[in-house]
Design an enzyme around this catalytic site. Sequence first.
Site, PDB file in Angstrom:
ATOM      1  N   ASP A  31     -30.487  61.591  68.222  1.00 14.77           N
ATOM      2  CA  ASP A  31     -30.677  62.255  66.927  1.00 14.77           C
ATOM      3  C   ASP A  31     -29.971  61.415  65.868  1.00 14.77           C
ATOM      4  O   ASP A  31     -28.879  60.904  66.112  1.00 14.77           O
ATOM      5  CB  ASP A  31     -30.069  63.669  66.980  1.00 14.77           C
ATOM      6  CG  ASP A  31     -30.614  64.580  65.890  1.00 14.77           C
ATOM      7  OD1 ASP A  31     -31.242  65.591  66.231  1.00 14.77           O
ATOM      8  OD2 ASP A  31     -30.423  64.271  64.681  1.00 14.77           O
ATOM      9  N   ASN A  32     -30.600  61.284  64.702  1.00 18.90           N
ATOM     10  CA  ASN A  32     -29.926  60.490  63.648  1.00 18.90           C
ATOM     11  C   ASN A  32     -28.956  61.345  62.821  1.00 18.90           C
ATOM     12  O   ASN A  32     -28.283  60.832  61.937  1.00 18.90           O
ATOM     13  CB  ASN A  32     -30.942  59.772  62.747  1.00 18.90           C
ATOM     14  CG  ASN A  32     -31.849  60.735  61.999  1.00 18.90           C
ATOM     15  OD1 ASN A  32     -31.582  61.937  61.938  1.00 18.90           O
ATOM     16  ND2 ASN A  32     -32.912  60.210  61.417  1.00 18.90           N
ATOM     17  N   GLY A  36     -29.950  67.139  61.565  1.00 18.05           N
ATOM     18  CA  GLY A  36     -29.412  67.842  62.736  1.00 18.05           C
ATOM     19  C   GLY A  36     -27.894  67.957  62.649  1.00 18.05           C
ATOM     20  O   GLY A  36     -27.257  67.391  61.759  1.00 18.05           O
ATOM     21  N   ALA A  74     -38.182  64.978  66.753  1.00 16.53           N
ATOM     22  CA  ALA A  74     -37.637  64.340  65.546  1.00 16.53           C
ATOM     23  C   ALA A  74     -38.721  64.085  64.510  1.00 16.53           C
ATOM     24  O   ALA A  74     -39.580  63.238  64.703  1.00 16.53           O
ATOM     25  CB  ALA A  74     -36.971  63.027  65.925  1.00 16.53           C
ATOM     26  N   SER A 117     -47.783  70.932  64.999  1.00 19.84           N
ATOM     27  CA  SER A 117     -47.617  72.032  64.041  1.00 19.84           C
ATOM     28  C   SER A 117     -48.960  72.665  63.688  1.00 19.84           C
ATOM     29  O   SER A 117     -49.995  71.981  63.666  1.00 19.84           O
ATOM     30  CB  SER A 117     -46.988  71.451  62.782  1.00 19.84           C
ATOM     31  OG  SER A 117     -47.090  72.366  61.730  1.00 19.84           O
ATOM     32  N   TYR A 141     -47.226  66.333  55.341  1.00 18.07           N
ATOM     33  CA  TYR A 141     -46.537  66.716  56.579  1.00 18.07           C
ATOM     34  C   TYR A 141     -47.569  66.961  57.693  1.00 18.07           C
ATOM     35  O   TYR A 141     -47.481  66.391  58.781  1.00 18.07           O
ATOM     36  CB  TYR A 141     -45.675  67.962  56.351  1.00 18.07           C
ATOM     37  CG  TYR A 141     -45.233  68.599  57.628  1.00 18.07           C
ATOM     38  CD1 TYR A 141     -44.366  67.931  58.476  1.00 18.07           C
ATOM     39  CD2 TYR A 141     -45.704  69.855  58.017  1.00 18.07           C
ATOM     40  CE1 TYR A 141     -43.969  68.496  59.679  1.00 18.07           C
ATOM     41  CE2 TYR A 141     -45.315  70.425  59.203  1.00 18.07           C
ATOM     42  CZ  TYR A 141     -44.446  69.741  60.034  1.00 18.07           C
ATOM     43  OH  TYR A 141     -44.071  70.302  61.228  1.00 18.07           O
ATOM     44  N   LYS A 145     -48.404  64.906  61.267  1.00 17.08           N
ATOM     45  CA  LYS A 145     -48.420  65.540  62.598  1.00 17.08           C
ATOM     46  C   LYS A 145     -49.761  65.254  63.295  1.00 17.08           C
ATOM     47  O   LYS A 145     -49.811  64.982  64.492  1.00 17.08           O
ATOM     48  CB  LYS A 145     -48.180  67.047  62.480  1.00 17.08           C
ATOM     49  CG  LYS A 145     -46.730  67.409  62.215  1.00 17.08           C
ATOM     50  CD  LYS A 145     -45.871  67.268  63.463  1.00 17.08           C
ATOM     51  CE  LYS A 145     -44.398  67.399  63.166  1.00 17.08           C
ATOM     52  NZ  LYS A 145     -43.517  67.305  64.330  1.00 17.08           N
ATOM     53  N   HIS A 189     -37.202  77.600  54.173  1.00 20.52           N
ATOM     54  CA  HIS A 189     -37.964  78.521  55.026  1.00 20.52           C
ATOM     55  C   HIS A 189     -37.712  79.980  54.646  1.00 20.52           C
ATOM     56  O   HIS A 189     -36.607  80.358  54.270  1.00 20.52           O
ATOM     57  CB  HIS A 189     -37.616  78.297  56.502  1.00 20.52           C
ATOM     58  CG  HIS A 189     -38.050  76.952  56.978  1.00 20.52           C
ATOM     59  ND1 HIS A 189     -37.189  75.892  57.069  1.00 20.52           N
ATOM     60  CD2 HIS A 189     -39.269  76.493  57.345  1.00 20.52           C
ATOM     61  CE1 HIS A 189     -37.858  74.835  57.481  1.00 20.52           C
ATOM     62  NE2 HIS A 189     -39.134  75.161  57.657  1.00 20.52           N
ATOM     63  N   ARG A 221     -48.158  84.485  57.761  1.00 19.91           N
ATOM     64  CA  ARG A 221     -47.730  83.534  58.790  1.00 19.91           C
ATOM     65  C   ARG A 221     -47.492  84.256  60.105  1.00 19.91           C
ATOM     66  O   ARG A 221     -47.222  85.456  60.140  1.00 19.91           O
ATOM     67  CB  ARG A 221     -46.411  82.841  58.381  1.00 19.91           C
ATOM     68  CG  ARG A 221     -46.507  81.964  57.137  1.00 19.91           C
ATOM     69  CD  ARG A 221     -47.281  80.687  57.414  1.00 19.91           C
ATOM     70  NE  ARG A 221     -47.314  79.811  56.260  1.00 19.91           N
ATOM     71  CZ  ARG A 221     -48.251  79.860  55.297  1.00 19.91           C
ATOM     72  NH1 ARG A 221     -49.228  80.742  55.366  1.00 19.91           N
ATOM     73  NH2 ARG A 221     -48.212  79.007  54.293  1.00 19.91           N
ATOM     74  N   ASP A 285     -49.453  75.003  50.392  1.00 22.02           N
ATOM     75  CA  ASP A 285     -49.279  76.193  51.234  1.00 22.02           C
ATOM     76  C   ASP A 285     -50.631  76.776  51.676  1.00 22.02           C
ATOM     77  O   ASP A 285     -51.405  77.231  50.832  1.00 22.02           O
ATOM     78  CB  ASP A 285     -48.562  77.294  50.433  1.00 22.02           C
ATOM     79  CG  ASP A 285     -47.086  77.441  50.778  1.00 22.02           C
ATOM     80  OD1 ASP A 285     -46.632  76.764  51.718  1.00 22.02           O
ATOM     81  OD2 ASP A 285     -46.405  78.225  50.110  1.00 22.02           O
TER      82      ASP A 285
HETATM   83  N1  UFG Z   1     -41.964  81.495  50.920  1.00 18.28           N
HETATM   84  C1  UFG Z   1     -41.647  82.227  49.783  1.00 18.28           C
HETATM   85  N2  UFG Z   1     -40.391  82.102  49.275  1.00 18.28           N
HETATM   86  C2  UFG Z   1     -39.436  81.289  49.844  1.00 18.28           C
HETATM   87  C3  UFG Z   1     -39.784  80.560  51.001  1.00 18.28           C
HETATM   88  C4  UFG Z   1     -41.060  80.684  51.506  1.00 18.28           C
HETATM   89  O1  UFG Z   1     -42.466  82.952  49.226  1.00 18.28           O
HETATM   90  O2  UFG Z   1     -38.323  81.215  49.299  1.00 18.28           O
HETATM   91  C5  UFG Z   1     -43.320  81.637  51.476  1.00 18.28           C
HETATM   92  C6  UFG Z   1     -44.082  80.327  51.514  1.00 18.28           C
HETATM   93  O3  UFG Z   1     -44.737  80.104  50.303  1.00 18.28           O
HETATM   94  C7  UFG Z   1     -45.023  80.579  52.685  1.00 18.28           C
HETATM   95  C8  UFG Z   1     -44.222  81.490  53.634  1.00 18.28           C
HETATM   96  O4  UFG Z   1     -43.186  82.034  52.821  1.00 18.28           O
HETATM   97  O5  UFG Z   1     -46.133  81.293  52.252  1.00 18.28           O
HETATM   98  C9  UFG Z   1     -43.601  80.755  54.780  1.00 18.28           C
HETATM   99  O6  UFG Z   1     -42.917  79.623  54.284  1.00 18.28           O
HETATM  100  P1  UFG Z   1     -41.950  78.722  55.174  1.00 18.28           P
HETATM  101  O7  UFG Z   1     -41.390  77.677  54.280  1.00 18.28           O
HETATM  102  O8  UFG Z   1     -40.989  79.563  55.919  1.00 18.28           O
HETATM  103  O9  UFG Z   1     -42.909  78.091  56.249  1.00 18.28           O
HETATM  104  P2  UFG Z   1     -44.251  77.232  56.061  1.00 18.28           P
HETATM  105  O10 UFG Z   1     -45.363  78.107  56.530  1.00 18.28           O
HETATM  106  O11 UFG Z   1     -44.360  76.629  54.738  1.00 18.28           O
HETATM  107  O12 UFG Z   1     -44.020  76.030  57.058  1.00 18.28           O
HETATM  108  C10 UFG Z   1     -43.542  76.218  58.368  1.00 18.28           C
HETATM  109  C11 UFG Z   1     -42.810  74.968  58.776  1.00 18.28           C
HETATM  110  C12 UFG Z   1     -43.760  73.846  58.917  1.00 18.28           C
HETATM  111  C13 UFG Z   1     -44.925  74.226  59.773  1.00 18.28           C
HETATM  112  C14 UFG Z   1     -45.570  75.504  59.334  1.00 18.28           C
HETATM  113  C15 UFG Z   1     -46.621  75.898  60.316  1.00 18.28           C
HETATM  114  O13 UFG Z   1     -41.814  74.626  57.827  1.00 18.28           O
HETATM  115  O14 UFG Z   1     -43.066  72.786  59.504  1.00 18.28           O
HETATM  116  O15 UFG Z   1     -44.577  76.497  59.237  1.00 18.28           O
HETATM  117  O16 UFG Z   1     -47.011  77.193  60.167  1.00 18.28           O
HETATM  118  F1  UFG Z   1     -45.865  73.295  59.713  1.00 18.28           F
END
Ligand code: UFG
Length: 333
Positions: A31-32, A36, A74, A117, A141, A145, A189, A221, A285
């Site tokens: 791991d770099n 992490g 990674a 992903s 991203y 992948k 997230h 999601r 998104d």
């Molecule tokens: N969201 C908000 N407010 C926030 C954060 C997120 O409304 O403060 C929303 C985002 O717009 C999205 C949902 O919550 O609609 C989920 O967002 P996340 O950032 O938690 O997750 P993502 O779906 O964007 O992405 C994640 C991983 C990716 C992966 C993807 C696959 O970060 O690596 O899930 O489903 F590819």
Amino acid sequence: MTVLVIGGAGYIGSHTVDLLINKGYEVIVLDNLLTGHREAVHEEATLYVGDIRSLEDLNAVFSNKRIEAVFHFAAQSTVNESVKNPMQYYENNVYGTMNLLKTMESSHTKYLIFSSSAAVYGNAGKAPIPETAPLAPLNPYGETKLAMERMITWWAASSKSKYISLRYFNAAGAKSSGEIGEDHAIETHLIPIVLQTALGRRKKMYIYGEDYPTSDGTCIRDYIHVEDLAEAHLLALTYLRNGGESNVFNLGNGSGYSVKEVIAEAEKVTHANIPISIAPKRAGDPVCLVAAAEKAQKELLWLPKKSSLRQIINDAWKWHKYNPDGFKTIAKM
Ligand code: UFG
């Protein structure tokens, strides 16, 4: 059996290392430590600090020990950041993986379990999404992948190695005992942000977009517990060792929750009021990502054990409540 976990100090990687050690594997971590955490790596694993963009770093690990399988976690993985800085994503994710595959080939490493992903699907237009759905990423991203998945397929076809690509939906939660969890220097997230807001570490949180074509206007999601993801990696290795062919599997629960539903559930778990504001949509998104994960259940014999949103948020809450500064809290102890 000695296995190498690349990215084993990261969120999903560290939970998988933990499980592998508990199941008796000898684990090496590379791991770099850019995203992490040293503290996240199980004390019985051997940690090499190095980078997959460096063939030298990879050779240092592979020349030291006969490695039978590699788990490759990674990668840079933030959608928004990838839109702003795509070349960094290609360099880290695609070029780094190319180096890894070359090294695995020259050292005759047999098995690769690759972290892919749901981002490879883009706006699939249907839910749940099977592995056969069209692959049309909406952001760099997801593109990287997909490029890595395809590179791995051609690499495996020309060598004696086999692979499993695991397409994660939204990883969430933390080890139920609370020892390790999710800790990103810049958190993007949903669930960690919701819980940091519940803890009062953020005054409020933003919902990115309220006019998506969903029942409450927010994105949907499929949240999957990180310990269930870790389990799937072990099963993927067992599948290959038992003679299974290279393959790709979705990993999700098959249930979708909107951003507003996640916030409402978190308010129940934390007994806190979570202040929100509506903000513009985030670039890249997808509207709705829900897995059809029957293939993994049938072929890998994977059965998510912590599948309810309540349990996922509960375990994440335990981690955030007792480690409000993430691994910095642990380092201070
Ligand atoms: N969201 C908000 N407010 C926030 C954060 C997120 O409304 O403060 C929303 C985002 O717009 C999205 C949902 O919550 O609609 C989920 O967002 P996340 O950032 O938690 O997750 P993502 O779906 O964007 O992405 C994640 C991983 C990716 C992966 C993807 C696959 O970060 O690596 O899930 O489903 F590819």
